[in-house]
Design an enzyme around this catalytic site. Structure first.
Site, PDB file in Angstrom:
ATOM      1  N   HIS A 133       0.814  -1.213   0.000  1.00 19.02           N
ATOM      2  CA  HIS A 133       0.000   0.000   0.000  1.00 19.02           C
ATOM      3  C   HIS A 133       0.851   1.267   0.000  1.00 19.02           C
ATOM      4  CE1 HIS A 133      -3.545  -2.382   1.986  1.00 19.02           C
ATOM      5  NE2 HIS A 133      -3.315  -2.746   0.737  1.00 19.02           N
ATOM      6  N   LEU A 378      -3.416  -9.685   5.429  1.00 16.03           N
ATOM      7  CA  LEU A 378      -3.225  -9.416   4.006  1.00 16.03           C
ATOM      8  C   LEU A 378      -1.995  -8.559   3.762  1.00 16.03           C
ATOM      9  CD1 LEU A 378      -6.974  -8.766   3.052  1.00 16.03           C
ATOM     10  CD2 LEU A 378      -5.627 -10.834   2.606  1.00 16.03           C
ATOM     11  N   PHE A 379      -1.236  -8.277   4.807  1.00 13.54           N
ATOM     12  CA  PHE A 379       0.123  -7.744   4.738  1.00 13.54           C
ATOM     13  C   PHE A 379       0.241  -6.378   4.053  1.00 13.54           C
ATOM     14  CE2 PHE A 379       0.342 -12.474   3.941  1.00 13.54           C
ATOM     15  CZ  PHE A 379       0.336 -12.793   5.297  1.00 13.54           C
ATOM     16  N   CYS A 380      -0.767  -5.524   4.237  1.00 18.76           N
ATOM     17  CA  CYS A 380      -0.756  -4.182   3.628  1.00 18.76           C
ATOM     18  C   CYS A 380      -0.510  -4.256   2.122  1.00 18.76           C
ATOM     19  CB  CYS A 380       0.299  -3.284   4.293  1.00 18.76           C
ATOM     20  SG  CYS A 380      -0.048  -2.895   6.009  1.00 18.76           S
ATOM     21  N   ALA A 381      -0.985  -5.345   1.537  1.00 25.80           N
ATOM     22  CA  ALA A 381      -0.939  -5.520   0.078  1.00 25.80           C
ATOM     23  C   ALA A 381      -2.207  -6.277  -0.298  1.00 25.80           C
ATOM     24  CB  ALA A 381       0.312  -6.272  -0.347  1.00 25.80           C
TER      25      ALA A 381
END
Length: 430
Positions: A133, A378-381
């Site tokens: 992100h 979701l790992f900032c992606a």
């Protein structure tokens, strides 16, 4: 672009259970990392543990801590010198060119937001849908988001086609910035940065690299890669003291309004509202009292890595990564997420799911029952991770995959025992 960090020696003394200890196999040397006895840290990609050299650098400077650029006393003069030496050290570590700016920020997100604010009017930003992100959300104005490619070669072809079309549409007059990751924070897969830079420059575009996950694992050289900007985070690089860096070409940065308006970013302020002369160089975007300790800690790690045998470190990490991936592949209910093919180069990051099991609950059980810390979510992606979850379900013919994933990440201080404890715990899930 495939080198690394030194294998560390096991400490000859037993850790004191009353205080944080250096991780097993990380040793008492400058690149040994701090950890808690009995706990397995497999969450380096989120925040890497603190390197001994970073902690020592902060402890040494604390008695002299003072204002940077703002005092004539001994503490202030020493602090100012330490801050500017840190800037030079980090610039050298990144292979910055002589006329590049090295600007201290809070982290990679902050660095890329700074760059987004500095883009000339009318700039089009080209990026891929698989970005963190931090490299998806800051860009304003015209943005072209390319689909997630199936391979490094596909990324090059997609970028070449997109830039060619942009050039035809604008007659090559409008500025273009390509913004890409160096290594995915979801899959660990390395992107062809040097080749992407060649494509960008062939079309008259500039390129910025989110190197948050690349810098801790692989040497960076801005000049050799021929990239225009690089952003990194100290907390990914064994210096978790709140500092990051944007390094790159000066012209856009000097022409842009200051990222923050305040003391230190000016050379003169008059009585009238608009009677301000803004500084040029890094100071233009570093208003306020800077994070001296963060800069010094980051520089200490950079210097230690520069003197380390990074080829040996890379080989050690890759051996652990291969052990982790092969062990996960042997578990029938575990599916690894990937964008490229299974043999694509990658750093020490693996995301996966356990079919039929909620990822958050698995992570909680691993932490509570086995002392293993890793990441779930979701790992900032989000766009990338959701896509990879769907693709994993299709490949495996499964309909029972959870909506989020697990991520295990390794680095300095990681051991075979850490990897094996995770594999054993996953195999024993009820």
């Amino acid at each position: 672009m495939t080198t690394t960090l030194v294998p560390a020696l096991r400490s000859a003394t037993e850790p004191d259970p009353a205080r944080p200890a250096e991780a097993a196999d990380a040793g008492p040397g400058p690149l040994g990392v701090l950890g808690v006895p009995g706990q397995v840290n497999l969450d380096y990609a989120a925040t890497a543990p603190c390197a001994r050299v970073a902690a020592d650098a902060v402890a040494e400077l604390l008695p002299w801590y003072g204002s940077v650029h703002r005092g004539a006393g001994a503490a202030s003069r020493r602090s100012t010198l330490a801050y500017e030496r840190a800037r030079q050290t980090v610039g050298d570590f990144l292979g910055a060119r002589g006329d590049d700016h090295v600007i201290f920020t809070r982290n990679t997100t902050d660095a890329l937001n700074l760059l987004a604010r500095a883009l000339p009017a009318g700039t089009t930003v080209v990026t891929f849908a698989g970005e963190h992100h931090a490299n998806l959300l800051p860009w304003r104005g015209g943005t072209v988001r390319l689909p997630v490619p199936r391979s490094a070669g596909a990324a090059l072809r997609a970028l070449d086609a997109a830039l060619g079309e942009l050039r035809r549409d604008t007659d090559g007059a409008a500025p273009v910035l390509v913004a890409v990751t160096g290594a995915s924070n979801v899959t660990g897969e390395c992107w062809p940065v040097a080749e992407l830079a060649l494509v960008a420059h062939r079309h008259g575009a500039r390129i910025a690299v989110d190197a948050a996950q690349l810098a801790p694992h692989v040497p960076l050289d801005i000049a050799a890669l021929a990239v225009d900007y690089v952003a990194i985070s100290g907390h990914k690089l064994y210096a978790p003291f709140g500092a990051g860096v944007l390094a790159g070409r000066a012209d856009w940065l000097d022409a842009a309004p200051p990222y923050l308006a305040g003391g230190g970013a000016t050379t003169a302020v008059g009585a009238a509202t608009h009677d301000v002369r803004w500084a040029r160089g890094p100071a233009r975007h570093e208003a306020g009292t800077p994070n001296l300790l963060g800069a010094v800690a980051l520089a200490a790690v950079c210097a230690a890595l520069e003197s380390a045998d990074r080829t040996a470190l890379h080989a050690r990490e890759q051996a652990l990564l291969a052990r982790l991936r092969s062990g996960l592949a042997a578990l029938p209910e575990v599916l690894e997420l990937r964008t490229f093919d299974a043999a694509a180069p990658r750093v020490g990051i693996v995301s996966f799911v356990v079919a039929g099991r909620d990822s958050t609950r698995v992570a909680e059980e691993l932490g509570r029952e086995h002392g293993i810390g890793l990441r779930d979510g979701l790992f900032c992606a989000h766009p990338l991770t959701r896509r990879l979850l769907t693709e994993a379900a299709t490949r495996a013919g499964r309909s029972d995959l959870p909506p989020t994933a697990l991520r295990a990440s390794i680095g300095l201080g990681s051991t075979r025992d850490d990897v094996d404890r995770l594999l054993t715990a996953l195999a024993g899930l009820g």
